[in-house]
Design an enzyme around this catalytic site. Structure first.
Site, PDB file in Angstrom:
ATOM      1  N   GLN A   5       9.640  -7.823  10.022  1.00 55.94           N
ATOM      2  CA  GLN A   5      10.419  -6.662   9.589  1.00 55.94           C
ATOM      3  C   GLN A   5      11.104  -5.943  10.751  1.00 55.94           C
ATOM      4  OE1 GLN A   5       6.874  -5.241   7.182  1.00 55.94           O
ATOM      5  NE2 GLN A   5       8.542  -4.344   6.017  1.00 55.94           N
TER       6      GLN A   5
ATOM      7  N   CYS B 213       7.589  -1.403  -0.053  1.00 58.67           N
ATOM      8  CA  CYS B 213       7.784  -2.077   1.233  1.00 58.67           C
ATOM      9  C   CYS B 213       8.757  -1.249   2.074  1.00 58.67           C
ATOM     10  CB  CYS B 213       8.359  -3.472   0.981  1.00 58.67           C
ATOM     11  SG  CYS B 213       8.671  -4.406   2.486  1.00 58.67           S
TER      12      CYS B 213
ATOM     13  N   GLY C 191       1.635  -0.787   6.154  1.00 58.57           N
ATOM     14  CA  GLY C 191       1.615  -2.089   6.811  1.00 58.57           C
ATOM     15  C   GLY C 191       3.002  -2.453   7.303  1.00 58.57           C
TER      16      GLY C 191
ATOM     17  N   HIS D 176       0.489  -8.970   1.215  1.00 53.72           N
ATOM     18  CA  HIS D 176       1.901  -8.562   1.255  1.00 53.72           C
ATOM     19  C   HIS D 176       2.477  -8.792   2.662  1.00 53.72           C
ATOM     20  CE1 HIS D 176       5.193  -5.475   0.309  1.00 53.72           C
ATOM     21  NE2 HIS D 176       5.278  -5.623   1.613  1.00 53.72           N
ATOM     22  N   GLU D 177       1.749  -8.360   3.695  1.00 54.63           N
ATOM     23  CA  GLU D 177       2.258  -8.499   5.066  1.00 54.63           C
ATOM     24  C   GLU D 177       2.336  -9.965   5.483  1.00 54.63           C
ATOM     25  OE1 GLU D 177       3.659  -5.999   6.172  1.00 54.63           O
ATOM     26  OE2 GLU D 177       2.712  -4.594   4.791  1.00 54.63           O
TER      27      GLU D 177
ATOM     28  N   HIS E  60       5.440 -11.622   4.424  1.00 48.87           N
ATOM     29  CA  HIS E  60       6.582 -11.357   5.306  1.00 48.87           C
ATOM     30  C   HIS E  60       6.680 -12.417   6.397  1.00 48.87           C
ATOM     31  CE1 HIS E  60       8.288  -7.584   3.972  1.00 48.87           C
ATOM     32  NE2 HIS E  60       7.129  -6.962   3.985  1.00 48.87           N
TER      33      HIS E  60
HETATM   34 NI    NI Z   1       6.644  -5.125   3.137  1.00 51.30          NI
END
Ligand code: NI
Length: 170
Positions: free
Chosen positions: A51, A92, A46, A134-135, A138
């Site tokens: 990011q 990650c 992912g 999790h994404e 972010h």
């Molecule tokens: Ni991550």
């Protein structure tokens, strides 16, 4: 192939809160495809736009073993989460080499736009549910290590800074 540069923890830009995507246009489709290329090249499951230093609500995911089931979520919102949670090991691409347990809802229902700008609802569980949570963190400027103890987080910070220095020397 158009791999993008992935920000590394503790880069402060990882803590930027992303804005909603205003229109799903050619630029957005190109960005999603570049992010998928970047994720596949880095062998990740992912990647959030945050990011790659783009602060818009877009994530790409592929948890399939065959690496051919990309999922693009634009302006994702969790509309339901199971009360049942589970602690699973996470990693990650922005924190390479670090894996630790994080507690997440077992299942979630997420609403998002696809690359055609159509609203889709995905009801998912297991690894995909964890990956989506999790994404989406972010996009709120949150990296998974922030769920860990301050002691662990500081150790990780030190390790990442050292890794960066070592890489710059090579
Ligand atoms: Ni991550």
């Amino acid at each position: 192939m158009n791999p993008l540069t992935i920000l590394r923890y503790p880069d402060p830009r990882l803590h930027t809160v992303a804005k909603s995507v205003v229109s799903v246009d050619a630029r957005m489709r190109k960005l999603a495809n570049d992010m998928l290329d970047t994720m596949y090249e880095a062998a990740g499951i992912g990647l959030a736009a945050t990011q790659v230093d783009i602060h818009e609500r877009l994530v790409v995911i592929d948890v399939s073993e065959s690496r051919d089931q990309p999922l693009v979520l634009i302006n994702p919102e969790i509309i339901w989460a199971s009360e049942e949670t589970r602690v699973g090991e996470e990693g990650c691409l922005s924190v390479p080499g670090i894996y630790d347990g994080v507690e997440r809802a077992m299942a979630v229902k997420v609403q998002a736009l696809d690359l055609d700008g159509k609203r889709q609802v995905h009801e998912v569980e297991g690894m995909l549910a964890v990956c989506i949570q999790h994404e989406m963190d972010h996009l709120l400027g949150k990296v998974f290590v922030e769920y860990l103890s301050p002691l662990k987080r500081n150790r990780i910070k030190t390790k990442m800074i050292k890794l960066k220095k070592d890489e710059e020397r090579d």
